[in-house]
Design a protein around this motif. Structure first.
Motif: not given
Length: 414
Positions: A249-250, A241, A264-266, A207, A243-247
């Protein structure tokens, strides 16, 4: 690891480049500045556990590094044929810390110093990745697809050439900027690549490295507002960047693009990236450079409402253009994936023929073979993939896929 060590590691990781850049501006010597920061870090490791982490770790570390630089310069004076630079010492001994605006300027100067035309392109990138983000020679070797020994040689030669040729530590005159823009953009893009797609390690992405690359791209655009290439690089980074939050899972497992939650993409980053790309293309009268084409590919993914709605034929066309002006194994691999989505797995497998062996190539081939129900061959490809470099998350994902293919093989036999 103790709390003090973690705090120090984070300070060096996030702020190290700024501290180093400020020292290089004053000292005029990359090696002395690096040695000073390293020695200051050792002092922090020895004193912070006993006295506690200071309220402002970066300020403490900057002052300590200054003092170490003074010590190094004084030791240099004691050596034969060495003269002490009083001006450098005087500036180092100034108690005031640099303001943030000056720090930003120092970083830009460091980028342009690393990208001087007198240095070879691979040396520029290696030197910048080492000084800008503190990547190890092994990590740099992964980005440049070379050996650690070769990287160390490039770093040594680069520093020696800067010192011997008295390459100035400054932003060049306006008429000299165009010659350095491609190299500077290459450094920023390489830094982002190192963070976004590490070849191995415990993390799927870095990050801090990605954020630093985006910040540097912003600085370049501010410095060169009329230049199309920095805008294209920033567009590419923002679109990626987004799309990074969905690369992951939890649970920290890899999420492939076809399963990503696009809600969830920015959206703000995507809109700005596309606007920057369009503005950049207008400035070049639609004669795209490699960064514009890569950004255009990222934009096609970003604007598609679903994986199935992606204009894969257009992505193939963009990859063909990219390969015509900047051929690379990564682009060939990306094109093969787009060909498979456009014309089917069998054609995609043909597109993979002739590509240099790599961990990612074997993983892609495994997926395409599985689409053709050739599970035994897919398992063999994944075994090849697991024998090469990969992050911990990617290894876990490939093992899961291997288990799935193994079960499908048994189903076929029954």
């Amino acid at each position: 690891m103790a709390t003090e060590q973690i705090t120090l590691a984070q300070t060096i990781r996030v702020e190290g480049a700024r501290i180093l850049a400020t020292l290089i501006r004053t000292v005029g010597d990359v090696q002395i500045a690096e040695d000073a920061v390293q020695e200051a870090s050792l002092v922090a490791l020895a004193t912070w556990p006993t006295h506690g982490v200071p309220p402002e770790p970066r300020a403490w570390l900057t002052v300590a590094a200054r003092r170490k630089a003074i010590d190094i310069l004084r030791r240099e004076r004691a050596r034969p044929a060495k003269e002490l630079d009083a001006l450098r010492l005087r500036e180092l001994e100034t108690p005031d810390l640099p303001q943030e605006s000056i720090v930003h300027d120092d970083l830009l100067r460091l980028i342009f110093t690393c990208c001087h035309p007198a240095l070879s392109p691979p040396t520029r990138i290696a030197l910048a990745l080492r000084t800008l983000c503190g990547l190890s020679p092994a990590q740099i070797a992964g980005v440049l697809l070379t050996t650690e020994v070769a990287v160390n040689k490039r770093l040594t030669r680069g520093r020696q050439k800067i010192a011997a040729a008295h390459i100035p530590y400054r932003i060049p005159a306006e008429h000299d900027l165009p010659d350095r823009v491609p190299a500077v953009c290459g450094v920023v893009h390489s830094l982002y690549t190192a963070g976004h797609a590490p070849l191995e390690g415990d993390y799927a992405y870095d990050v801090d490295a990605c954020a630093e690359a985006v910040r540097l791209a912003e600085l370049l655009c501010d410095l060169l507002p009329e230049q199309p290439m920095p805008a294209a690089v920033l567009a590419l980074l923002l679109l990626t960047e987004a799309r990074r939050s969905t690369r992951l899972d939890d649970y920290g497992d890899v999420v492939t693009l076809d399963r990503a939650d696009r809600n969830r993409w920015d959206g703000v980053a995507i809109a700005r990236g596309i606007a920057l790309l369009n503005d950049s293309l207008l400035r070049t009268e639609r004669q795209a450079d490699p960064y514009q084409l890569q950004a255009a590919i990222a934009a096609e993914h970003a604007r598609a409402s679903s994986y199935e709605a992606t204009d894969w034929a257009e992505i193939v066309r963009l990859y063909d253009l990219l390969l015509s002006i900047a051929p690379s194994e990564a682009a060939r691999l990306g094109r093969a994936v787009a060909v498979a989505e456009t014309f089917g797995a069998a054609i995609g497998l043909t597109a993979l023929d002739g590509l240099a062996s790599s961990s990612r190539l074997h993983a892609v081939r495994a997926e395409l073979l599985a689409r053709e129900h050739r599970y035994t061959e897919a398992i063999a490809e994944l075994d090849e993939s697991l024998a090469g470099n990969a992050t911990a998350q990617e290894r876990s994902h490939r093992r899961q896929r291997r288990d799935t293919f193994l079960q499908l093989t048994k189903s076929q036999e029954n």
